[in-house]
Design an enzyme around this catalytic site. Structure first.
Site, PDB file in Angstrom:
ATOM      1  CB  CYS B 186      11.767 -57.325   8.314  1.00 50.60           C
ATOM      2  SG  CYS B 186      13.360 -57.513   7.265  1.00 50.60           S
ATOM      3  CG  HIS B 190       7.440 -53.538   8.933  1.00 54.16           C
ATOM      4  ND1 HIS B 190       6.769 -52.426   8.604  1.00 54.16           N
ATOM      5  CD2 HIS B 190       8.672 -53.091   8.584  1.00 54.16           C
ATOM      6  CE1 HIS B 190       7.491 -51.436   8.203  1.00 54.16           C
ATOM      7  NE2 HIS B 190       8.738 -51.860   8.148  1.00 54.16           N
ATOM      8  NE  ARG B 234      11.578 -48.473   3.223  1.00 55.75           N
ATOM      9  CZ  ARG B 234      11.683 -47.512   3.835  1.00 55.75           C
ATOM     10  NH1 ARG B 234      11.295 -46.436   3.814  1.00 55.75           N
ATOM     11  NH2 ARG B 234      12.453 -47.518   5.057  1.00 55.75           N
ATOM     12  CB  CYS B 238      14.066 -51.515   5.718  1.00 53.29           C
ATOM     13  SG  CYS B 238      12.392 -51.063   5.650  1.00 53.29           S
TER      14      CYS B 238
END
Lengths: 206, 277
Positions: B186, B190, B234, B238
């Site tokens: 992730c 991010h 979401r 991802c």
């Protein structure tokens, strides 16, 4: 007197024992892995095997999100560089036009992709490449005029191949996928991307 | 009660309009900025009427309707603040629940209530977690209603209970776990300020303000999809782009990751369902 000594020793032992218990943080990484093993399912080309079995680079980079120590980074880079396979025919350059298609293609290896479909390199997701394509990301540096600025000496050619093949050979824990090392792009495709970066006719160098 | 202010603004044609205007302005010099501006304009245009209101209304009806083999409504469902309390409940989720002895997020809890109160089977309670044209999702509607019940309320996420702390720490590990064909986690997308994939801005979830802005605006009506999408949706997308296998719906991994994200956004004023590209 004897009793007292025994008592003393056991207090000391208890103290050591309880410190050890308090200090031991639960192994959250292991717990996370067990949880993911139970909760995720292979789908298309995105397999459980590839998620669960981290290689050395993946394991080290996951455990150190703030970056590796210089010595550890150097060691990882050396190991990754040693695994780079250079083209057997010593031909590094393919067709930049195919390279451009590969750079535009963001498909491949996703759970939504067909098994065995052609993978893209998705270079534009993270890099500026040509003047014409204005929809580019910025996670990686701009590669506009990559070849024009660097030329195409044997050193540059070899370095560029290594970088595409395994970005972590030069930059431990780089966010860039190891396209050759992980089998995302074929040798032919890598050659085409090489041409996109280095060919004087490529839009990257216009 | 959600207002219905959309009489003459069908979402689809507006979406098409937006797509056209984004494309034409993309030709301008500062294309990346323009896309963001266009979305902002669209948001403003709909400030008084997000299509998500239709989902909220349907969700409220589903909440109050007697359904399932037990012919019960969900009005006695305990989302953490006591049976039937919906106001502000979402702003404190995920949390530890004594009755199930585990940390649950909204969708796990909803599933629990639909099974225990209404008598649905597990299979029935997880049916159609994500809607599509002609096949609406009851779950997305219920989640829309329940998150709207926390609109304007500050996130207050607890990690005091050992199980909550454990979920948070596991979620953090999942956030940084690099694997798969592309070595992504992730954090690959991010964890740095001001980054984009193509023209899509990426929130830096290590930055509190970014994390708050992102978390407090899910679920959202996605203009590009014509549907309200949940945080779970979401995260699924991802993971797909991360080249990871598919996570089970309402699994503990998703709850753990949600716990990490919610805690990172702690204190944010909830403003969902929102409106997104």
């Amino acid at each position: 007197m004897k009793n007292l000594r025994v008592h003393h020793a056991s207090v000391l032992l208890a103290a050591i024992f309880s410190t050890a218990v308090v200090a031991a943080e639960p192994d959250y990484a292991k717990a996370a892995l067990e949880m993911m093993k139970a909760d995720f399912k292979s789908k298309g080309p995105a397999t459980m095997e590839r998620m669960v079995q981290q290689d050395e680079a993946q394991a080290q980079c996951s455990a150190n999100p703030q970056g590796l120590k210089p010595k550890q980074a150097k060691k990882l880079e050396q190991a990754q560089l040693a695994a780079v396979k250079y083209p057997a025919d010593a031909q590094y350059m393919g067709d930049w036009k195919n390279g451009e298609k590969i750079a535009q293609n963001g498909r491949g290896m996703q759970s939504s992709d067909a098994v065995g479909s052609v993978n893209g390199g998705n270079c534009y997701a993270c890099h500026q490449m040509s003047k014409a394509e204005i929809s580019f990301g910025n996670i990686g540096p701009s590669l506009y005029q990559y070849g024009k600025l660097r030329g195409s000496s044997p050193e540059i050619v070899k370095y560029t191949w290594g970088k595409l093949y395994n970005a972590q050979a030069y930059n431990a824990c780089s966010k860039m996928p190891r396209f050759g090392h992980n089998g995302v792009l074929t040798e032919e495709q890598l050659k085409d991307v090489m041409a996109l970066l280095l060919d004087v006719e490529s839009p990257v160098n216009k | 009660m959600p207002r219905l202010a959309l009489k003459s603004l069908p979402g689809l044609s507006l979406g098409a309009l937006l797509a056209v205007s984004v494309l034409s302005s993309a030709q301008a010099q500062n294309a990346n900025q323009s896309a963001t501006d266009e979305i902002a304009k669209y948001r403003q245009m709909l400030a008084d009427g997000n299509p998500a209101e239709l989902w909220e209304m349907r969700g409220q009806e589903l909440w109050q309707k007697k359904l399932g083999p037990n012919q019960q409504s969900l009005e006695q469902c305990d989302l953490g603040k006591g049976p039937g309390v919906t106001k502000g409940a979402y702003a404190e989720l995920p949390r530890y629940f004594k009755d199930t002895n585990k940390v649950m997020d909204l969708e796990q809890r909803l599933m629990h209530c639909r099974m225990s109160l209404q008598g649905l089977t597990r299979e029935q309670a997880v049916k159609t977690p994500f809607g599509s044209a002609g096949n609406p999702s009851d779950i997305e509607a219920l989640v829309s209603f329940l998150t709207a019940e926390s609109r304007g309320i500050k996130l207050a996420i607890s990690t005091k209970h050992p199980a909550e702390k454990q979920a948070y720490e596991i979620g953090k590990k999942i956030f940084y776990y690099r694997a798969g064909s592309h070595d992504f986690s992730c954090a690959s997308c991010h964890s740095v300020e001001g980054q984009r994939i193509r023209m899509q801005d990426l929130p830096n979830l290590n930055n509190k303000a970014n994390a708050q802005a992102a978390y407090s605006t899910w679920p959202a009506y996605r203009v590009s999809q014509g549907e309200v999408r949940t945080m779970q949706h979401r995260l699924n997308d991802c993971f797909r782009q991360q080249r990871f296998p598919a996570p089970d719906y309402a699994s503990d991994s998703i709850t753990a990751l949600t716990m990490f994200l919610a805690k990172s956004a702690d204190g944010a004023v909830m403003n969902a369902p929102a409106l997104k590209r």
